[in-house]
Design an enzyme around this catalytic site. Structure first.
Site, PDB file in Angstrom:
ATOM      1  N   VAL A 147       0.060  30.422  55.809  1.00 40.40           N
ATOM      2  CA  VAL A 147      -0.069  30.334  54.355  1.00 40.40           C
ATOM      3  C   VAL A 147      -0.209  28.870  53.962  1.00 40.40           C
ATOM      4  O   VAL A 147       0.571  28.021  54.387  1.00 40.40           O
ATOM      5  CB  VAL A 147       1.150  30.982  53.668  1.00 40.40           C
ATOM      6  CG1 VAL A 147       1.157  30.674  52.180  1.00 40.40           C
ATOM      7  CG2 VAL A 147       1.124  32.480  53.902  1.00 40.40           C
ATOM      8  N   GLU A 194      26.300  23.981  71.168  1.00 40.58           N
ATOM      9  CA  GLU A 194      25.846  24.922  72.189  1.00 40.58           C
ATOM     10  C   GLU A 194      24.883  24.256  73.173  1.00 40.58           C
ATOM     11  O   GLU A 194      24.962  24.466  74.386  1.00 40.58           O
ATOM     12  CB  GLU A 194      25.211  26.147  71.512  1.00 40.58           C
ATOM     13  CG  GLU A 194      26.288  27.005  70.843  1.00 40.58           C
ATOM     14  CD  GLU A 194      25.765  28.100  69.916  1.00 40.58           C
ATOM     15  OE1 GLU A 194      26.494  29.067  69.673  1.00 40.58           O
ATOM     16  OE2 GLU A 194      24.631  27.976  69.422  1.00 40.58           O
ATOM     17  N   ALA A 241      21.939  32.586  59.968  1.00 43.23           N
ATOM     18  CA  ALA A 241      21.281  33.891  59.967  1.00 43.23           C
ATOM     19  C   ALA A 241      21.824  34.838  58.899  1.00 43.23           C
ATOM     20  O   ALA A 241      21.050  35.515  58.205  1.00 43.23           O
ATOM     21  CB  ALA A 241      21.411  34.526  61.356  1.00 43.23           C
ATOM     22  N   GLN A 242      23.144  34.916  58.734  1.00 49.13           N
ATOM     23  CA  GLN A 242      23.722  35.948  57.877  1.00 49.13           C
ATOM     24  C   GLN A 242      23.236  35.898  56.419  1.00 49.13           C
ATOM     25  O   GLN A 242      22.828  36.924  55.871  1.00 49.13           O
ATOM     26  CB  GLN A 242      25.256  35.900  57.950  1.00 49.13           C
ATOM     27  CG  GLN A 242      25.826  36.722  59.107  1.00 49.13           C
ATOM     28  CD  GLN A 242      25.445  38.189  59.021  1.00 49.13           C
ATOM     29  OE1 GLN A 242      25.355  38.765  57.945  1.00 49.13           O
ATOM     30  NE2 GLN A 242      25.185  38.792  60.168  1.00 49.13           N
TER      31      GLN A 242
END
Lengths: 451, 451
Positions: free
Chosen positions: A79, A175, A323-324
């Site tokens: 886009v 991480e 993410a949530q």
């Protein structure tokens, strides 16, 4: 009750995909546009960057994910513009040809990319990790550094190749650095003959006073302790102030320090996709410091109830870019659009975030989780983390495949199954280094792929 | 009994890796040099190119494969020259710096690459498949073609994007074309809304009178029949005579035909690595038509008993360029070098190839095998093929992972787990097409990765 036949969703991440799925069965056409052909499960991207997982398990083809949703179609296109007055999205197909996508309702969810706080020139030296290509590039960089250390002929060069700096100690930084430590201390030692990979210096640099900013102090302390045990030096209150190919300069409580370090990874900040600014400019909505467009409580843009902005590109109630919120916003917007079609939209209130908690892994059998006020560490948190992440993956094929890959990484002499240094990246390294090194061999030979 | 302390092996394919392993425990130092960090199991590369397997399962890190062999080390470097008189190999490390590797005995096994028979300009339009990057590129091309067909606005464009031509019907060409047919007819139909992937035209073009040249005529006929049943048009006695971005011209029994076909894949010929010519020039050995250096019956070069050339780059007894001769030559050379160290080399005769037979898959539960005069087709051949290929993979982690990926590709609605179109390739497509297309959007927008 408004007729809203054509729904266009831009972006197939957590927000856009969930908005699309929430419209399943509704009397609309949904066109889901993304510039990649896959949905990327970003929370596990660091495992691609460190050789645990192959790409496909966390990147199912979008059109495959929605193949059973008869009212939705996926489109591979980029886009480039949105005309809010004319209600048309302009995009480019992979063949470079322009496409016009008229809409009745538009959901924009183009996410965020990494940001260097005014130091875009650092991108070359400290890559960030937002796409699969980024992850493959970082994997090649980390693994190549050990290769170059093995070849280095003087101790200073070797030390610079064996120094790894992760900038930013959010979940991604923690991480990633944990996995670099596992590579150096568990996976790779027996693979090398000339270097001792245990000698690797692994730094985690964080400008804030503690790692994992939004977590409880007890979990922050636990994480720092575990990282130190794994051989990571955690430097809080410390910022990156300069870097080049061979070094990084950090500034902390003990002043400035220029550290020879070939491998730097950027996990320090994100900036919303440029679509956020486009929408802000067109509607007068605010942009926050991270470039996110402020939306109304129902995720729409001011003056445009037919346009939603959700996920990491939108600012609402100071929700974090994880993410949530993206998933829940997608589901909410889908529900709201359905209610508009069938009546009763006024009974759906503003978007309310249900905080299910946060979690991060540190290393094998070590993680932290903070959910509904319950704080968990160690193996229980690690198992919770694993269970939830596998659950959220799309498709049983990917779930079982991921479990198998994890089992492999924990057994079979802790091997990492996906250690390919791709030629594209290797070539990039080769060419760039050949230009800067005092090579007494002509550069065209270095870049000759036929040999 | 000669003292031969330093062994250098160039190339970590089947030949070089087996030579290295055959020297395990011998009183020598073995340095295995490769320009990639992995051993590539080429017989399954077509499955990476068609989304069945992830890269790592068929590409274990070389240094990981030999980590328990105390007398061997792996080196990531690109060999650029060999001084046979001075007994030194010159290479470039990934940092672009030159390396000198003196040797007492040298094993050169640098393999082959695809060849276009004097039409190198075809490489751009019909990529070949020899490396993981090649396979990823072909995967992106095949999958992008379906995406572009979905976007095409006129039937001619759509047809060109839905036409796939594989040139060359050896095992690689047959296996690849079979998988393209399964994608079009089994995997993808339900993923698309506007196109019917069953309409794809899939051609296998072969200059010889039959597919699978060295196989028995009954197996050739079976293969052609099965391919036709799967929707592949098999055109034998037909050669590619021209091609460009949008078309391929073939010449067969019925004359010349210019076919609009966006996706062409080259599986028609190979040429030995340039190292073969270097060795031939230095020793006066012959080069055959495929650029392979002719070696003596014990795989050494004339006048240089300390230099071996094996695998796809060497010509010996007209052996085909497949895995078995390479493996057996590697093992033979290792044995010969050991015998020279301990005495008794004169009792080891010339290299003798033990032909264990040939096999090729066509599609799900369809294969052909020809072993010790026993010809097998269908499911039994398919199971044999699967068993043997899994057996030859390196490591239980990769074997089980491959079995799981195969199970997935045969069940779970025949999904292909690894359908990622990589951005590097997509970008390449995008940029190249934008240059040639009549796009009414500025080209810099097409290539702007930030949007």
């Amino acid at each position: 009750m408004i007729m809203q036949r054509h729904q266009v969703v831009v972006g197939g991440g957590f927000a856009g995909l969930n908005a699309t799925k929430a419209l399943a069965g509704a009397d609309v056409d949904v066109t889901l546009v993304d510039r990649t052909n896959h949905h990327l499960f970003q929370p596990l991207l660091y495992q691609v960057a460190t050789g645990i997982l192959p790409d496909g398990l966390i990147a199912p083809a979008l059109r495959s994910v929605i193949k059973d949703q008869a009212n939705a179609r996926a489109l591979l296109a980029e886009v480039i513009d949105i005309d809010l007055d004319g209600r048309v999205v302009s995009a480019l197909g992979p063949d470079g040809k322009p496409l016009r996508l008229p809409y009745d309702t538009l959901v924009v969810a183009t996410g965020a990319t990494h940001a260097y706080f005014g130091h875009d020139e650092w991108a070359e030296f400290a890559p960030g990790m937002k796409t699969l290509d980024d992850a493959r590039h970082i994997r090649s960089q980390i693994l190549s550094a050990f290769e170059m250390a093995e070849l280095a002929t003087n101790p200073d060069d070797r030390a610079a190749y064996l120094t790894f700096v992760v900038v930013g100690a959010g979940p991604t930084g923690v991480e990633l650095v944990g996995q670099v430590a596992e590579l150096a201390h568990i996976v790779l030692p027996r693979d090398y003959r000339l270097i001792d990979t245990h000698e690797a210096i692994i730094l985690l640099v964080e400008a804030a006073p503690a790692v994992l900013g939004p977590f409880a102090p007890s979990l922050q302390r636990y994480t720092e302790q575990q990282l130190e045990k794994m051989g990571v030096q955690v430097l809080c209150n410390t910022a990156a102030v300069a870097m080049d190919e061979e070094t990084i300069t950090i500034k902390g409580p003990r002043g400035e320090d220029r550290i020879p370090a070939r491998t730097k990874i950027w996990a320090a900040g994100v900036r919303a996709s440029p679509m956020a600014k486009l929408l802000a400019d067109a509607t007068g909505a605010d942009l926050d410091r991270a470039g996110r467009v402020s939306v109304r409580p129902d995720c729409t843009l001011p003056g445009h109830p037919e346009v939603f902005a959700i996920g990491d590109m939108a600012a609402l109630n100071k929700l974090p870019g994880v993410a949530q919120p993206a998933i829940q916003e997608g589901q909410y917007v889908g529900k709201l659009i359905r209610a508009r079609l069938t009546g009763g939209a006024e009974r759906i209130g503003p978007f309310r975030y249900r905080n299910k908690g946060s979690m991060a892994t540190i290393g094998r059998s070590k993680a932290v989780a903070d959910s509904f006020g319950v704080r968990v560490t160690g193996l229980p948190a690690y198992l919770m983390w694993g269970f939830i992440h596998v659950l959220y993956l799309i498709g049983w094929g990917n779930r079982l495949g991921t479990l198998y890959a994890w089992l492999r990484s924990l057994t079979f002499s802790a091997n990492r199954g996906y250690r390919v240094i791709t030629q594209q990246n290797a070539q990039r390294e080769l060419t760039r280094s050949a230009e800067t090194a005092n090579a007494d061999v002509p550069a065209h030979q270095a870049a000759d792929p036929a040999r």
